[in-house]
Design a protein around this motif. Structure first.
Motif, PDB file in Angstrom:
ATOM      1  N   HIS A   1     -22.526  23.111  -8.382  1.00  0.00           N
ATOM      2  CA  HIS A   1     -22.678  23.572  -7.007  1.00  0.00           C
ATOM      3  C   HIS A   1     -22.660  22.398  -6.022  1.00  0.00           C
ATOM      4  O   HIS A   1     -22.841  22.612  -4.825  1.00  0.00           O
ATOM      5  N   CYS A   2     -22.462  21.184  -6.536  1.00  0.00           N
ATOM      6  CA  CYS A   2     -22.355  20.028  -5.650  1.00  0.00           C
ATOM      7  C   CYS A   2     -20.959  20.015  -5.037  1.00  0.00           C
ATOM      8  O   CYS A   2     -19.967  19.956  -5.765  1.00  0.00           O
ATOM      9  N   GLU A   3     -20.896  20.059  -3.744  1.00  0.00           N
ATOM     10  CA  GLU A   3     -19.620  20.153  -3.049  1.00  0.00           C
ATOM     11  C   GLU A   3     -19.122  18.770  -2.632  1.00  0.00           C
ATOM     12  O   GLU A   3     -19.848  17.782  -2.702  1.00  0.00           O
ATOM     13  N   HIS A   4     -17.853  18.750  -2.217  1.00  0.00           N
ATOM     14  CA  HIS A   4     -17.245  17.561  -1.609  1.00  0.00           C
ATOM     15  C   HIS A   4     -17.409  16.317  -2.479  1.00  0.00           C
ATOM     16  O   HIS A   4     -17.816  15.258  -2.012  1.00  0.00           O
ATOM     17  N   ARG A   5     -17.173  16.474  -3.757  1.00  0.00           N
ATOM     18  CA  ARG A   5     -17.185  15.363  -4.719  1.00  0.00           C
ATOM     19  C   ARG A   5     -18.578  14.767  -4.907  1.00  0.00           C
ATOM     20  O   ARG A   5     -18.702  13.629  -5.367  1.00  0.00           O
ATOM     21  N   GLY A   6     -19.614  15.502  -4.564  1.00  0.00           N
ATOM     22  CA  GLY A   6     -20.960  15.042  -4.870  1.00  0.00           C
ATOM     23  C   GLY A   6     -21.190  15.074  -6.371  1.00  0.00           C
ATOM     24  O   GLY A   6     -20.718  15.968  -7.074  1.00  0.00           O
ATOM     25  N   SER A   7     -21.891  14.082  -6.894  1.00  0.00           N
ATOM     26  CA  SER A   7     -22.131  13.996  -8.340  1.00  0.00           C
ATOM     27  C   SER A   7     -23.389  14.767  -8.703  1.00  0.00           C
ATOM     28  O   SER A   7     -24.395  14.712  -7.992  1.00  0.00           O
ATOM     29  N   CYS A   8     -23.312  15.479  -9.813  1.00  0.00           N
ATOM     30  CA  CYS A   8     -24.400  16.365 -10.246  1.00  0.00           C
ATOM     31  C   CYS A   8     -25.181  15.728 -11.387  1.00  0.00           C
ATOM     32  O   CYS A   8     -24.599  15.189 -12.329  1.00  0.00           O
ATOM     33  N   SER A   9     -26.481  15.768 -11.283  1.00  0.00           N
ATOM     34  CA  SER A   9     -27.373  15.400 -12.383  1.00  0.00           C
ATOM     35  C   SER A   9     -28.406  16.509 -12.499  1.00  0.00           C
ATOM     36  O   SER A   9     -28.608  17.287 -11.571  1.00  0.00           O
ATOM     37  N   GLN A  10     -29.061  16.593 -13.644  1.00  0.00           N
ATOM     38  CA  GLN A  10     -29.934  17.736 -13.851  1.00  0.00           C
ATOM     39  C   GLN A  10     -31.116  17.381 -14.728  1.00  0.00           C
ATOM     40  O   GLN A  10     -31.116  16.402 -15.468  1.00  0.00           O
ATOM     41  N   SER A  11     -32.129  18.215 -14.589  1.00  0.00           N
ATOM     42  CA  SER A  11     -33.264  18.220 -15.504  1.00  0.00           C
ATOM     43  C   SER A  11     -33.259  19.581 -16.173  1.00  0.00           C
ATOM     44  O   SER A  11     -32.322  20.366 -16.035  1.00  0.00           O
ATOM     45  N   TRP A  12     -34.323  19.887 -16.898  1.00  0.00           N
ATOM     46  CA  TRP A  12     -34.354  21.160 -17.616  1.00  0.00           C
ATOM     47  C   TRP A  12     -34.354  22.353 -16.669  1.00  0.00           C
ATOM     48  O   TRP A  12     -33.733  23.372 -16.946  1.00  0.00           O
ATOM     49  N   SER A  13     -34.995  22.229 -15.522  1.00  0.00           N
ATOM     50  CA  SER A  13     -35.210  23.393 -14.666  1.00  0.00           C
ATOM     51  C   SER A  13     -34.381  23.392 -13.394  1.00  0.00           C
ATOM     52  O   SER A  13     -34.334  24.404 -12.702  1.00  0.00           O
ATOM     53  N   THR A  14     -33.714  22.296 -13.052  1.00  0.00           N
ATOM     54  CA  THR A  14     -32.976  22.275 -11.799  1.00  0.00           C
ATOM     55  C   THR A  14     -31.878  21.222 -11.866  1.00  0.00           C
ATOM     56  O   THR A  14     -31.717  20.523 -12.879  1.00  0.00           O
ATOM     57  N   PHE A  15     -31.111  21.126 -10.791  1.00  0.00           N
ATOM     58  CA  PHE A  15     -30.061  20.115 -10.704  1.00  0.00           C
ATOM     59  C   PHE A  15     -30.198  19.387  -9.373  1.00  0.00           C
ATOM     60  O   PHE A  15     -30.852  19.852  -8.436  1.00  0.00           O
ATOM     61  N   HIS A  16     -29.567  18.237  -9.284  1.00  0.00           N
ATOM     62  CA  HIS A  16     -29.610  17.421  -8.076  1.00  0.00           C
ATOM     63  C   HIS A  16     -28.200  16.932  -7.765  1.00  0.00           C
ATOM     64  O   HIS A  16     -27.412  16.643  -8.663  1.00  0.00           O
ATOM     65  N   CYS A  17     -27.904  16.849  -6.488  1.00  0.00           N
ATOM     66  CA  CYS A  17     -26.599  16.374  -6.031  1.00  0.00           C
ATOM     67  C   CYS A  17     -26.762  15.023  -5.351  1.00  0.00           C
ATOM     68  O   CYS A  17     -27.578  14.888  -4.439  1.00  0.00           O
ATOM     69  N   ASN A  18     -25.991  14.078  -5.795  1.00  0.00           N
ATOM     70  CA  ASN A  18     -25.965  12.756  -5.163  1.00  0.00           C
ATOM     71  C   ASN A  18     -24.787  12.733  -4.195  1.00  0.00           C
ATOM     72  O   ASN A  18     -23.624  12.742  -4.605  1.00  0.00           O
ATOM     73  N   CYS A  19     -25.096  12.690  -2.905  1.00  0.00           N
ATOM     74  CA  CYS A  19     -24.056  12.768  -1.873  1.00  0.00           C
ATOM     75  C   CYS A  19     -23.625  11.398  -1.369  1.00  0.00           C
ATOM     76  O   CYS A  19     -22.873  11.321  -0.385  1.00  0.00           O
TER      77      CYS A  19
END
Length: 1310
Positions: A562-580
């Motif tokens: 769900h990270c848009e515009h070439r944002g990099s995705c990382s995740q833990s067990w319960s959620t994800f994070h987008c590095n913009c």
């Protein structure tokens, strides 16, 4: 006959389509038959039963046998009811009902599916929601239609919540239909080869090739080649698993070299022993790869769009290699189902032993399930306690497990050492494996191994203590092994805790110094003996909490990122994070652009000319582009450069032929189209200088030259700059002033002297210029030079698209807003009302709304199926002040946020396992609601939804109660006009009128400065009539001027003292003089009575002739006067002479030529002149220096001696200060004998002498220009000997212009 046959076949085709549609509908209806009601009692099982009459066999929908349904012995989340359907079945829906005649029913539950009764897979809505809604009473039936059909034999239902006044009670039904499949199992050494035995498929003439391949697979291995299809053209298609992802490869030739591959990957965690559906389709010159619900498209080059497979091999092939492959083999190990190639089921061919199929190794036509049982640790409170059942070896211990997780930290295993000797912890920290042991009498032991163990892959861990040797290894030693040194003996005592410790505070037999483990484990071993977890699930052994046994519930939230515009995705067990970082976007999903959409938007933030990143569609797919914004008093220009904006020469070249030039722009095609589309006006200079080189027309021949412009590849254009499209004319032909009346262009006369045809292309449909073709450049003696300027646009139609809502019942409606996963809404509003709905869009249950709740509060509310969510933003000042305010709201799968003006944003996080799709179906209402209540009264503009601007003005023109446009911008933006600049209203936007200011620029923020020499004089006459009918206030002054007050301000820098800075004289020998005395101090001399001596107002500020910039403000009201220099304290004085300055005649800067009537001392200063810099000179409303430099032809000003405009009066030079438009359109029709000046000239001549001559000419011209510049700047530095040199950053003449359009600067010096 032929026509009749075509008609018959057409009728047959239509009938066939109708029958197929009927059969499809019937098939869909047929796959909803009840599956449970006819099953025998043996098909039902459960975790427990409350009594014999409440057993699982009584859990059939609408049945009353027994106690009317199933109820477990205890009501807790670990109960379950299972149904064996007898065979793999296609399931489409599930229905639930409470226990008959009771208070027992479920309010929510989970669904699990399995082929074998083990290795369960949880059904999830929208790939994230596991809970399904249940019942509200015991009798009503609640049916849930599955979003996608599920293929399974076993169905298990797990209660999550139930009637709080009753117990768990359930009756159920499943709906679906039978499922036929052909399955083959491969053991990693076996394979199948299918010889298709036919030539390439020939598509219909004119159609691209097509083909399809589909299959399903399941495996426990994360790597291996599933399939390889080889064609006659030595191209092959490969499907390969690599680290749990499916790769699609297209290999050119027989070699497996990486250079011959086109690669795409889809899916994740595909080694979970669950069926995964794969399809590959060749359509429209591209491949569509679908894995489960994830689809990708790969566009192919024409040479690879073949689908001529001659053979397909399954289970064998050479893989790409993997960083780590569980099992280590490059061959597929698992099961395949329904392998269909272009409609042919290849597995069915293998089952029937078709001669086109060759089997190798152990190939079986069934799919065996593994015996391992996985367990999922769902939360940080999860734990599994096991007794140490097996007898430990006398001299050591061992334990092992496999795990997979996304978390960097978590406890894997802990146990006490015998006889309270200490404890051991095996845990993850920093994605590495650590072993920590506390043992009495020994120093603590710390071992670590492995890295990046939170990648979601299965990793094996083994702890071994034997004969005093202690080691811990990861992935069988591939991930490293750590050994204890010196020898360290460890034995196990008591119990083993996996994943965490119980929550009881008083427990001393389990302590967790790390976080609880969240992830999956399998293949647990203790002392080399496997641990059976089924008795644990049945509560027959050990204990656990927050576990899911017999399944691995890991999710890859970055697979369909769900990270848009070439944002990099990382995740833990319960959620994800987008590095913009580095994307140009911000927010939880990198959705919102951090840049403005136009230069106009930057201007309204108070920015001046310069380079800015422009994101033309905001949160849309078009990326940001660095562009130059030239902000002038009249317009804000967006400048887009291309690869050759210089005047470029063309001469005959050997071989003949036309000369062509192609232009590559700094912006992408989509950006160019968006900029041109949203701008009010665009233009591009097009000029041709010629000598014996005709341009467009010849009396008796074809068209000689043309250019290509417009969107995409462009279209041929046959007109020139300054003329309308299709006219085949130049601007002189349009004005009938060409040098030869028989032609429509100057160059078409073919004269031997230099002429030119120049002008602006202003029709947006034909812009930008993409290429230029010049035809008459090969004749002897012909010569030409062309120039295509940068694309320049001004006016942002989106920013000023506005509507005024007159009544609460008025609104505008637009099509439904589609922002299912990401929605951003931004607009500006101004109102005097304290409440009103800005916009609203409704669905069946979902909705989205933004409204003004009070004079200080804006509310953003929506519902995506999780219940209404509200985000409120409270401003510190009233919002109903009839000034523009900006609202930005965003909702995505991670959070919702709201921002008003520049206040900090308010945000609400989305639930971790909630609905994520916003489903709307009504029209979008703007300015009101469907009920015509609580509507907004006021103005809205620049309404954008997901980067798309809604045309408020267009709808307002046809909607009663709403007016198009909205005036009154100065109340909000007037403060941007500085230095006495006045805000002027425009129908869209505003402008700063700098007529009353000594400054210029878009905001009257740029000082007008000039370098003076001793002979320079600027004389402004007050008693002359205005030469311009529409002149500025500075040139419209009464001829009989008497003053009782003055306001004088200026800035100067100089090394000269004494020096006269400014002199104002009158026809009655009265004057005002501003000077530096011999002590480097400022003096103001007033003589308001010609019969008396002048009043001398001497400032106490010293050392003003130091070459630095100093600002002076002099103010007088009758006899009271004041002087302020820089930031020093204002000094007050009183005049002793008259209080009225009579018959003011002129103001002089620099040398005063008529100084006969002055005092001797002042006369000497006046004749010496001034050497230095003057800037921002303003006498009441008169700006003499500005008039002399910018309006010399319309102002009563006389300049003698050299006067050079510079940036010497600026403390920080603006590299983009030049706001003047430069183009050659004004030179159209000029005739001369000299060659045009060609910058960065490009010639197509091979004559070496000509090149040398041009080089010499350019060199001499450059030296002349440099000498002139140095000569002009010399006066500023004159007299520096013996003085303190100025600081480098105070030297305005050394400012380096960075980034401004180079052609402007070159033309300025020319």
């Amino acid at each position: 006959m032929e026509l009749w046959s075509k008609e018959v076949w057409g009728i047959v085709a239509r009938v066939t389509l109708i029958l197929l549609s009927w059969s499809g509908a019937a098939g869909a209806e047929a796959c909803r038959r009840p599956l449970v009601s006819a099953l025998p009692p043996a098909a039902f099982s459960s975790s427990s039963r409350a009594s014999g009459s409440q057993g699982p066999a009584f859990a059939k929908l609408n049945r009353r046998e027994g106690a009317g349904g199933w109820s477990p012995l205890s009501s807790d989340p670990y109960q379950w009811l299972e149904v064996d359907l007898g065979a793999r079945t296609r399931l489409t829906a599930v229905a639930t009902q409470g226990r008959y005649g009771s208070s027992d029913w479920l309010t929510s539950y989970q669904l699990m599916f399995s082929d074998s009764g083990h290795n369960w897979k949880q059904y999830r809505q929208e790939d994230s929601i596991g809970a399904l809604p249940g019942n509200t009473n015991a009798d009503s039936v609640v049916q849930h239609k599955l979003q996608r059909p599920v293929i399974a034999r076993h169905v298990r239902l797990l209660p999550l919540d139930w009637n709080p006044h009753g117990r768990i009670g359930l009756r159920l039904e499943a709906y679906g239909c039978s499922y036929d499949s052909h399955v083959v199992s491969l053991d990693g050494r076996s394979s199948l080869l299918f010889r298709l035995g036919r030539g390439p498929r020939r598509p219909p003439e004119g159609s691209p090739p097509e083909g399809s391949l589909s299959l399903a697979f399941k495996t426990l291995r994360n790597s291996g080649v599933l399939l390889q299809a080889e064609g006659r053209g030595e191209h092959s298609l490969v499907l390969q698993l690599q680290e749990g992802k499916l790769l699609l490869l297209l290999r050119e030739g027989r070699t497996p070299s990486p250079g011959g591959r086109r690669l795409v990957s889809a899916g994740s965690l595909l080694d979970d022993q669950q069926w995964h559906r794969v399809s590959v389709e060749l359509r429209g010159g591209g491949l569509n790869l679908t894995v489960d619900s994830s689809s990708l498209r790969v566009q192919l080059p024409p040479r690879l769009t073949h689908w001529d497979h001659e053979q397909v091999s399954v289970g064998a092939g050479r893989g790409l290699g993997s960083r780590r492959s569980v099992g280590g083999s490059g061959h597929f190990h698992g099961c395949l189902e329904n392998l269909v190639h272009d409609g042919v089921d290849l597995v069915q061919l293998a089952e029937t032993r078709d001669r086109r199929v060759t089997a190798q190794g152990d190939v079986t036509f069934s799919c065996a399930e593994p015996a391992s049982v996985a367990v999922t640790f769902t939360s940080a409170q999860s734990f599994l306690r096991l007794p140490l059942a097996t007898e430990a070896p006398s001299r050591g211990a061992s334990a092992g497990l496999h795990f997979r997780t996304w978390n960097e930290a978590g406890l894997l295993l802990t146990f006490d050492l015998p006889e309270q000797e200490g404890a051991a912890w095996l845990y993850l920290s920093g994605a590495r494996l650590h072993l920590h042991i506390h043992k009495a009498g020994r120093a603590p032991l710390e071992l670590s191994a492995g890295s990046a163990l939170n990648d979601g892959q299965w990793h094996s861990v083994e702890l071994v203590s034997r004969r005093g040797h202690l080691s811990v290894s990861v992935d069988g030693g591939e991930g490293a092994t750590a050994h204890a040194s010196p020898p360290f003996l460890v034995t196990m005592g008591g119990q083993l805790f996996f994943g965490g410790c119980p929550a009881e505070e008083s427990r001393h037999d389990c302590m967790n110094p790390s976080k609880g483990f969240q992830g999956c484990m399998r293949l647990l071993t203790v002392h080399n003996q496997p641990v059976d977890l089924i008795p644990v699930q049945q509560r027959l052994m050990g204990n656990y909490s927050h576990l899911q046994i017999d399944m691995c519930g890991i999710l890859d939230r970055c697979s369909q990122s769900h990270c848009e515009h070439r944002g990099s995705c990382s995740q833990s067990w319960s959620t994800f994070h987008c590095n913009c970082s580095g994307t140009g976007y911000s927010g939880a999903t990198c959705h919102s652009s951090i840049y403005e959409q136009s230069c106009e938007a930057y201007k309204h933030r108070g920015n001046t000319s310069g380079h800015y990143y422009i994101d033309v569609d905001g949160s849309g797919p078009i990326g940001a582009q660095l562009m130059y914004c030239n902000m002038t008093e009249d317009h804000t220009w967006m400048v887009i450069q291309h690869n050759n904006t210089a005047l470029t020469g063309v001469r005959p070249a050997p071989g003949g032929g036309r000369h062509s030039a192609h232009f590559e722009y700094a912006s992408e095609e989509e950006q160019l189209a968006a900029v041109i589309g949203q701008s009010e006006h665009c233009e591009q200079e097009l000029s041709y200088h010629c000598r014996r080189s005709r341009l467009l027309n010849t009396p008796d021949g074809p068209l000689l030259s043309w250019w290509v412009g417009g969107p995409g590849d462009g279209q041929v254009q046959t007109y020139w700059g300054g003329a309308p499209p299709g006219s085949q004319q130049c601007s002189c032909g349009l004005g009938e002033n060409c040098v030869d009346p028989r032609h429509s262009c100057n160059c078409d006369a073919g004269r031997g002297e230099w002429v030119n045809d120049s002008g602006l292309l202003t029709h947006k449909e034909t812009l930008p210029v993409r290429s230029l073709v010049l035809g008459d450049v090969q004749r002897p003696g012909s010569e030409g030079a062309y120039r295509v300027g940068p694309l320049r646009c001004h006016g942002d139609k989106n920013m000023w698209n506005a509507a005024y809502f007159e009544q609460e019942t008025s609104y505008l409606h637009f099509p439904t807003f589609h922002g299912e996963l990401s929605a951003d809404i931004s607009f500006l509003f101004k109102t005097s009302s304290s409440s009103g709905v800005f916009l609203e869009n409704l669905g069946i249950k979902d909705f989205i709304r933004i409204e003004l709740c009070s004079s200080t509060e804006v509310l953003f509310s929506f519902d995506v199926g999780n219940g209404p969510t509200e985000v409120a933003m409270t401003a510190v000042s009233p919002l109903d002040d009839d000034r523009w305010h900006r609202v930005r709201a965003e909702r995505n799968v991670k959070e919702a946020s709201l921002r008003v003006d520049e206040h900090p944003a308010a945000a609400r996080e989305a639930p971790a396992a909630g609905h994520i799709h916003l489903q709307l179906n009504s029209q979008l209402f703007v300015g009101g609601t469907a009920s015509r209540q609580r509507g907004f009264r006021g103005c809205m503009r620049s309404l954008q939804l997901n980067g798309v601007t809604l045309d408020l003005e267009g709808r307002a023109r046809v909607t009663p109660g709403v007016q198009a446009g909205c005036p009154g911008h100065c109340s909000s933006y007037g403060s941007l006009c500085q230095n006495r600049g006045r805000c002027v209203e425009r129908s869209s936007s505003f402008a700063c009128d700098c007529s009353w200011s000594a400054h210029t620029g878009a905001f009257c923020d740029r000082e007008v400065s000039a370098s003076f020499k001793s002979e320079t004089s600027v004389s402004y006459a007050f008693n002359e009539p205005n030469r311009s009918s529409g002149g500025s206030p500075s040139s419209s002054v009464s001829s009989d001027l008497d003053l009782r007050a003055e306001n004088l301000s200026l800035s100067f820098r100089s090394l000269q003292s004494p020096a006269l800075l400014l002199f104002v004289g009158s026809s009655r020998r009265e004057y005002l003089a501003l000077l530096l005395n011999q002590h480097d101090m400022l003096e103001v001399r007033y003589r308001l009575d010609s019969s008396r001596a002048a009043d001398i107002l001497r400032s106490k500020v010293t050392n003003l002739a130091d070459g630095r910039l100093h600002a002076v403000v002099v103010s007088r009201r009758a006899a009271a006067a004041s002087v302020q220099i820089d930031q020093n304290t204002k000094e007050d004085f009183n005049l002793t002479s008259d209080v009225e300055f009579n018959s003011v005649r002129s103001l002089v800067l620099g040398r005063v030529h008529d100084s006969a009537e002055l005092d001797p001392e002042l006369s000497r200063l006046a004749s010496r002149g001034f050497t230095g810099c003057l800037s921002g000179v303003l006498f009441n409303s008169v700006s003499p220096l500005k008039a002399a430099l910018l309006h010399p032809d319309t102002s009563p000003v006389v300049v003698t001696g050299p006067l050079v405009q510079s940036i010497c009066g600026s403390t920080s030079a603006d590299p983009h200060a030049a706001g003047t438009r430069h183009h050659l359109s004004g030179q159209s029709g000029s005739v001369g004998t000299g060659q045009p000046v060609v910058n960065a000239i490009r010639r197509d001549s091979a004559l070496i002498g000509g090149v040398i001559a041009v080089a010499i000419f350019v060199t001499v011209a450059a030296l002349a220009v440099a000498a002139r510049v140095l000569y002009r700047g010399k006066g500023t530095c004159r007299g520096q000997e013996g003085k303190t040199p100025p600081k480098p950053d105070d030297n305005g003449g050394r400012s380096c212009s960075r980034g401004g359009p180079s052609e402007n600067q070159k033309e300025y010096f020319i």
